[in-house]
Design an enzyme around this catalytic site. Sequence first.
Site, PDB file in Angstrom:
ATOM      1  CG  HIS A  10       4.326  36.715  18.105  1.00 20.95           C
ATOM      2  ND1 HIS A  10       5.400  37.566  18.172  1.00 20.95           N
ATOM      3  CD2 HIS A  10       3.329  37.426  17.524  1.00 20.95           C
ATOM      4  CE1 HIS A  10       5.062  38.739  17.669  1.00 20.95           C
ATOM      5  NE2 HIS A  10       3.811  38.684  17.262  1.00 20.95           N
ATOM      6  CG  HIS A  52       5.886  41.970  11.304  1.00 18.44           C
ATOM      7  ND1 HIS A  52       6.510  43.200  11.420  1.00 18.44           N
ATOM      8  CD2 HIS A  52       5.026  41.900  12.332  1.00 18.44           C
ATOM      9  CE1 HIS A  52       6.045  43.822  12.480  1.00 18.44           C
ATOM     10  NE2 HIS A  52       5.144  43.069  13.058  1.00 18.44           N
ATOM     11  CD  GLU A 112      -1.037  41.598  13.120  1.00 19.53           C
ATOM     12  OE1 GLU A 112      -0.276  40.937  13.844  1.00 19.53           O
ATOM     13  OE2 GLU A 112      -0.899  42.820  12.911  1.00 19.53           O
TER      14      GLU A 112
END
Length: 250
Positions: A10, A52, A112
Site C-alpha cells: 500500500h 495522497h 489509484e
Amino acid sequence: MWPYPRIVAHRGGGTLAPENTIAALRCGLAYGFRAVEFDVMLSRDGIGMVMHDEQFGRTVPGLGSVPTTDAADLARLDAGGWFGPEFRGEPVPTFTGFVEYCQAQRIWMNIEIKPAQGFEAATGRWVAEATRDKFTAALAAGDPAGLPLLSSFSMAALAAARDAVPALPRGCLFDTLPADWQGQAAALDAVAIHTNHQHLTPALAQAVKQTGLGLFCYTVNTPERARDILAWGVDGFCTDRIDLIGPAFA
Ligand code: G3P
Ligand code: MG
C-alpha cells in the site's frame, strides 16, 4: 480468474517508508514485493503527481495544495523528512517517473486515481491516457496480467478513464459497498470491486464473487485478517505491513 498479484504494498512501502515515494518502492523491493498501490493527483499545470493528500502538511511541509501548485514545484517538496531524517529530500514523484521505475523493476501497479475536488474527470482522463502511453505493448497484446489496474473512489474519474482508454482495466473503490455496487460496476465496465475489508462480510464477498467481478481489499494489516478474507474468496489486498504479510502470503 484474478490475473493480478494477490498481495500488494500500500502506497509503495506501507508504513515502513514514506508513502508514495521511490524510497517506498525500494523498501517494498527489499521485502520481495513486486506489486504496489499508489495515488495520483493532478498538479496545477495538469501533470499527474504521486501524492495522497490534496493539502500539504502531513507528508510534505508547509501550506498549499496539489491542485494549486505546479508539478516542478511539487517535485521539489520534501516527501520523506516527515517520516525520518534518513529520507529527507525524497521528492514527490511524477506519475511518469514512478511508473518508469516500476516498469524497470517489474513491479505491478494498482494505480489509484485520487482527484482533487473538482478535477474528477480531468484526473481520470489524464491517468488513463498517461497509462496508455506507458503500456502500448501490453495493450496491443491484450494480456490483462501485463496491465496495471486503475481504481478510484470517484465514479466520475473512472467514467472519464473508461471513455479515454476503454481497454485499461478498472476497479470501483468503495469504503462501504453501496446498495447498487453491481450496477455501478456494470456502468463503468469494471473488472473488480475494491473495498475496505473492515466493512466486508463473507456474504458480501460471496455476492461479489458470484457476479464474476474481482474482489480487492484495503488495507489489511494482520495475517489473521488476511487469512480470513482470503478464505471468503477475496482475490487480493493491499497492506501497510509488508514486514508481517509477505508477497507470497497464502
Ligand atoms: O486503493 C486502496 C486504498 O489506497 C484506498 O485508500 O486513502 O489509502 O488511498 P487510501
Ligand atoms: Mg490509495
